[in-house]
Write an enzyme that holds these catalytic residues in place. Sequence first.
Site, PDB file in Angstrom:
ATOM      1  CE  LYS A   1     -23.121  10.979 -10.684  1.00  0.00           C
ATOM      2  NZ  LYS A   1     -23.775  10.010 -11.597  1.00  0.00           N
TER       3      LYS A   1
ATOM      4  CB  SER B   1     -22.603   6.730  -9.994  1.00  0.00           C
ATOM      5  OG  SER B   1     -22.999   7.496 -11.136  1.00  0.00           O
TER       6      SER B   1
ATOM      7  CB  SER C   1     -26.085   6.543 -12.525  1.00  0.00           C
ATOM      8  OG  SER C   1     -25.154   5.490 -12.619  1.00  0.00           O
TER       9      SER C   1
END
Length: 485
Positions: A83, A164, A188
Amino acid sequence: MSFEIVEATIPDIQAALDSGEMTSKGLVLMYLDRIANIDKLGLTINSVLEINPDTLFIAESLDVERAVQGPRGPMHGIPVLLKDNINTGDKMHTSAGSLALANSYATKDAFIVQKLREAGAIILGKANMTEFANFMTNNMPSGYSSRGGQVLNPYNISTPTGGSSAGSGVAVACNFCTVSVGTETSGSILNPGNLSSTIGIKPTVGLISRSGILPLSSSQDTAGPMARTVTDAVLLLNVLVGVDESDPAMGTGLGKQCADYTDFLNKDGLRGARIGIPRDYYFEELTEEQLILFNNAVDIMKQHGAVIVDPANIKTAREIKYSSVILNEFKASLNAYLSQLGPHASIRSLKDIIDFNNNHPMETLRYGQTLLVQAEYNTSGTLTEPNYIHDRALDLKLCQQDGIDAVMKEHNLDALLFPADFGARITSRAGYPSIVVPAGYTAAGVPFGVTFSARAYCEPMLIKLAYSFEQHSQFREAPSLKSFL
């Protein structure tokens, strides 16, 4: 016959690497080809934000090492996406999806990236994410960032990707990498895991180091594995776990880390396990179709020996309201992170980010920056606000002591079972672990998962349950990637 990359697991890949059927360099080239032809052309899924310019050299070096010295372990030569809020001290940026930090280079690897490199993993690149972990504004779609654009759900274009860690989940689902690392503050990992039909492990806060990860909340943040199988997720977890003295949260796990979490990959793990279902509150947003999928998953667990306690309601579920914790912690945490960037960094504070966005509104403010502004101007950054202190204590009381701890003690439970990621709000505030596992698809092809949750450092039990359910159900299907029509 060429190696089949689609849905290939870590054990599959290691067998092919050991036999000489394939090399890590060849594997990276196959993933890059899929990224080029599907993520960036054709369907333009947009899950990959940046490719490591050294990835082929790294892969080839690991191939040579395998031939000369043998593999370091199960992650040797395995391509991993990170990420975009996870620091890499190399030629890649760490931007949290923002244009304000689009030219930001970390001075060193995050602790977990060091662990990955030591294990022989290949850092393939960075995954797109909801900008600033979905804490930029109130109406930004999940999976959108100013730097990377919108991540699409490969199963159904009209369905959100979840946030996210959208890119981390979608890239794994589409076989653009073997496994990925996401981060979670409040859903997330679990949310995109659910919506991308992948395995997401959100560990106990303190099991995995947070050092070198662009933060949202100092009390709730954690990194975690995303994969297509429980086995792959656990193999990645093994590498990520390690004692980092620079992260104070890790002291809570002293003596609670396991040497090898694959010891808990037990196909009969459901047998005799007491699993509670908190029906009150957590099922209110389920559609009738999703409820059928959930109940079918429960039936499978019963068939394989689980003792289902239904309902096992959490008495505080409806008392858990808005909390000012993340709003207050964001400014303090982010400013501390930004202060540690290299001497040439132009962005040094949350205010610098806000000012940058105001100076480039067409590129950065498509959805606004209301949360950034609130964090900057409505909090001190010192965590001295009475409402923050009260809310933090209340979150722990309602979510830990009087919430999850109480219901599990009352019913003598091994785990709780939530539909999709709907339990993330209570588990994240408690800092407790969860694992989401695919549990089917709606008629429109939208993925649906179930989440096993428990008290702090109960990852071994959750792995047993998740693996056993996965092995007996085998719901996951790869997206067709042919058309969204």
